[in-house]
Design an enzyme around this catalytic site. Structure first.
Site, mmCIF file in Angstrom:
data_model
loop_
_atom_site.group_PDB
_atom_site.id
_atom_site.type_symbol
_atom_site.label_atom_id
_atom_site.label_comp_id
_atom_site.label_asym_id
_atom_site.label_seq_id
_atom_site.Cartn_x
_atom_site.Cartn_y
_atom_site.Cartn_z
ATOM 1 N N ASN A 12 0.694 -1.094 0.005
ATOM 2 C CA ASN A 12 0.150 -0.015 0.424
ATOM 3 C C ASN A 12 1.379 1.255 0.070
ATOM 4 O O ASN A 12 0.615 2.447 0.319
ATOM 5 C CB ASN A 12 -0.831 -0.090 0.676
ATOM 6 C CG ASN A 12 -1.737 -1.136 1.334
ATOM 7 O OD1 ASN A 12 -2.145 -1.275 0.327
ATOM 8 N ND2 ASN A 12 -2.183 -1.778 1.601
ATOM 9 N N GLY A 14 2.160 2.598 -2.735
ATOM 10 C CA GLY A 14 1.868 3.158 -4.050
ATOM 11 C C GLY A 14 2.744 2.635 -5.666
ATOM 12 O O GLY A 14 3.016 3.477 -6.314
ATOM 13 N N LYS A 15 3.569 0.833 -4.571
ATOM 14 C CA LYS A 15 4.613 0.703 -6.040
ATOM 15 C C LYS A 15 3.770 0.515 -7.094
ATOM 16 O O LYS A 15 4.533 1.728 -8.251
ATOM 17 C CB LYS A 15 5.313 -0.468 -5.454
ATOM 18 C CG LYS A 15 5.710 -0.500 -4.371
ATOM 19 C CD LYS A 15 6.359 -1.589 -3.835
ATOM 20 C CE LYS A 15 5.247 -3.078 -4.195
ATOM 21 N NZ LYS A 15 4.488 -2.438 -2.588
ATOM 22 N N SER A 16 2.909 0.121 -7.585
ATOM 23 C CA SER A 16 2.356 -0.251 -8.703
ATOM 24 C C SER A 16 2.127 0.828 -9.501
ATOM 25 O O SER A 16 1.785 1.775 -10.547
ATOM 26 C CB SER A 16 0.564 -0.988 -8.054
ATOM 27 O OG SER A 16 1.567 -2.087 -8.126
ATOM 28 N N GLU A 83 5.352 -6.802 -9.099
ATOM 29 C CA GLU A 83 5.842 -7.841 -7.891
ATOM 30 C C GLU A 83 7.050 -8.318 -8.219
ATOM 31 O O GLU A 83 7.261 -9.517 -8.365
ATOM 32 C CB GLU A 83 4.496 -9.156 -8.820
ATOM 33 C CG GLU A 83 2.907 -7.857 -8.220
ATOM 34 C CD GLU A 83 2.944 -7.641 -7.267
ATOM 35 O OE1 GLU A 83 3.559 -7.593 -5.889
ATOM 36 O OE2 GLU A 83 1.572 -6.977 -6.759
ATOM 37 N N ALA A 84 8.036 -8.013 -8.835
ATOM 38 C CA ALA A 84 9.550 -8.767 -8.670
ATOM 39 C C ALA A 84 9.963 -9.194 -7.420
ATOM 40 O O ALA A 84 10.786 -10.839 -7.670
ATOM 41 C CB ALA A 84 10.473 -7.442 -9.031
ATOM 42 N N CYS A 140 2.993 3.246 8.668
ATOM 43 C CA CYS A 140 2.610 1.828 10.079
ATOM 44 C C CYS A 140 0.948 2.961 10.397
ATOM 45 O O CYS A 140 1.190 4.369 10.386
ATOM 46 C CB CYS A 140 3.204 1.434 11.320
ATOM 47 S SG CYS A 140 2.375 0.825 12.296
#
Length: 184
Positions: A12, A14-16, A83-84, A140
């Site tokens: 959650n 923001g990678k994508s 999703e590496a 967190c």
């Protein structure tokens, strides 16, 4: 001057979203990109990279049998991997080779560790071989920087055993700081 980049973060973060923005920026400049996502991750449909903000796009899928070479990626200006963490060691080496032998930048996005704090093999190899490593930050519930994950059951109780990968309802995981990982 291409290199292998690894962008890692807790869930959650923001990678994508960042991956999709990079793809847009390349294409906006008339450049070609090749996007991959893990076949194991079908949360948004097979071959879909999706941001929780609602943006998505199709991508090629990779599994244990995928080879990353110029025949696979084609004539592109950048390879983007979502999703590496699910990459195998040899696949990370292939991506590293693409960057250095064929001058194609490779930007991989993924998690470093699982819900037990164990490294994903793909992430461990990316940390070893990537020339540019960046942490994408998220927080967190307690307000500290989240770097780890908890898997919880239907009652909100933390799970401390089970398979390394359990794809499905994203509500089953929480991004947490190290303190909450050990005390939560």
């Amino acid at each position: 001057m291409a290199k292998l980049f690894f962008r890692h973060a807790a869930m959650n973060s923001g990678k994508s979203t960042q991956l999709l923005q990079i793809a847009h920026n390349y294409e906006d400049q008339g450049r070609r990109v090749c996007l991959f996502t893990a076949a194991i991750d079908g949360r948004f449909g097979a071959g879909q990279i999706a941001s929780r903000l609602g943006v998505s796009r199709s991508a090629a899928v990779f599994d244990a049998n995928t080879r990353f070479d110029v025949q696979q990626v084609g004539a592109v200006d950048c390879v983007l991997i979502d999703e590496a963490q699910f990459l195998a060691a040899d696949q990370v080496r292939q991506l590293h080779r693409l960057a250095h032998v064929h001058d194609i930048p490779v930007i991989a996005f993924g998690l470093r560790s699982d819900f037990l704090g164990e490294p994903f093999p793909g992430a461990a190899w990316l940390l070893a071989l990537a020339e540019d490593i960046e942490e994408i930050k998220t927080i967190c519930l307690c307000g500290r920087k989240a770097t780890m994950h908890l898997r919880i059951d239907a009652n909100g109780q933390r799970l401390k055993q089970g398979p390394q990968v359990e794809i499905g309802d994203t509500g089953r995981y929480r991004s947490v700081c190290a303190r909450c990982f050990y005390t939560g």
